[in-house]
Every structure is written in C-alpha cells, then in structure tokens.
Design a protein around this motif. Sequence first.
Motif, PDB file in Angstrom:
ATOM      1  N   ALA A 107      22.536  19.852  21.486  1.00  0.00           N
ATOM      2  CA  ALA A 107      23.506  19.658  22.508  1.00  0.00           C
ATOM      3  C   ALA A 107      24.397  19.120  22.144  1.00  0.00           C
ATOM      4  CB  ALA A 107      22.448  18.467  22.590  1.00  0.00           C
ATOM      5  N   PHE A 123      20.648  27.514  23.613  1.00  0.00           N
ATOM      6  CA  PHE A 123      20.262  25.886  23.519  1.00  0.00           C
ATOM      7  C   PHE A 123      18.671  25.985  23.606  1.00  0.00           C
ATOM      8  CE2 PHE A 123      19.183  21.136  25.196  1.00  0.00           C
ATOM      9  CZ  PHE A 123      19.031  21.039  24.070  1.00  0.00           C
ATOM     10  N   TYR A 144      20.180  19.046  28.775  1.00  0.00           N
ATOM     11  CA  TYR A 144      21.160  19.306  27.847  1.00  0.00           C
ATOM     12  C   TYR A 144      21.785  18.133  27.151  1.00  0.00           C
ATOM     13  CZ  TYR A 144      24.634  21.575  25.535  1.00  0.00           C
ATOM     14  OH  TYR A 144      26.235  21.682  24.315  1.00  0.00           O
ATOM     15  N   ARG A 148      22.043  15.445  25.400  1.00  0.00           N
ATOM     16  CA  ARG A 148      23.076  14.887  24.573  1.00  0.00           C
ATOM     17  C   ARG A 148      23.300  13.507  24.757  1.00  0.00           C
ATOM     18  NH1 ARG A 148      29.177  17.646  26.515  1.00  0.00           N
ATOM     19  NH2 ARG A 148      28.058  19.664  24.992  1.00  0.00           N
TER      20      ARG A 148
END
Length: 158
Positions: A107, A123, A144, A148
């Motif tokens: 990510a 992803f 995503y 992250r």
Amino acid sequence: MDMSSKSDQQLQNLVDNHRSAGKLDAPLAVAAIEEQARRNTTFNFKAGIEFLLQAARDRRAVNYRQLAEAGNVLKASDTWHQHMARKIPLSQIVDYAHTHDMPAITALVETTQGVTDSILAGFQKGLNDTGIRLPVGISIREYYFAERQRTFDWATDK
C-alpha cells in the motif's frame, strides 16, 4: 521439509495449493514463500522489504522506480521503462508480509502520478491472491489508504 531441494515449480505449487485451501499461513507455505524470495535473482527481496519498512517508518509512499532501485532491478542512472515494474514481485511481497504478520506493505507503492486505477487493481489482485478480503462496504481505494495508514502505525511500533 527442505525447500532448497524443490524446483521453482514445486515451490509455486506448494504456495498455490495452500492459497487455494486458505492456509497460506501454514508452516510449509511460509517456508516455500521464503524460499521463493531467497531465489529471486532479479529483485533483491531482502533489500526491497527493508526499503519498504524504512519508508513506512518515515511515513512516506514510494514509487516503482524507487522500489526497483532499492531491489537492485536498476541503478539510479538507468533509464526507467514501464516494463521494469514487472520485475518487482509485488504479489510475493504481499505474501511475505501476510505470512510475517505485517500489514499489506505494498500500500506504500504508487506511480509517479500517484494512486491510479492500475495501482488499485494490482493491490486488489495481490490481496485476492493472498486471501485477504475487503471488509464489507469499503472500496478498494478506502482500504488501500487505510492499509497504508496501518502500515505507518505498525512500523512506528517496530
């Protein structure tokens, strides 16, 4: 089981069979994933993982070129070509992270244009391949960026 005696295809079969059974965390699958990473001669897997972990500690995203340079796919003076991104084993990185109780550290990877539909599709594929399902009601883009942030938070504790 000694994975060093297995062929590349046998390793892949072990991973695929465990993936299909939803048992990618099984010791045999973990050993096969680690052996695949060790054998990767195109991408320096250990250096690439450490680069991503450092980026997470620094709370920053990286682009494909930076990851390719970290993994010795190319030198800083080399010209970047789009096909070079295929030399970065993002699916193996997702598998490795998953089997080592890490967030989906991929990510952190985006293009120089940012987070594109292509990045999100890749992803999503990596998550699907590893057996990670999105929570109900959340988009891949939301997941995503949440992943992250989770990677940043996780790395802060390491």
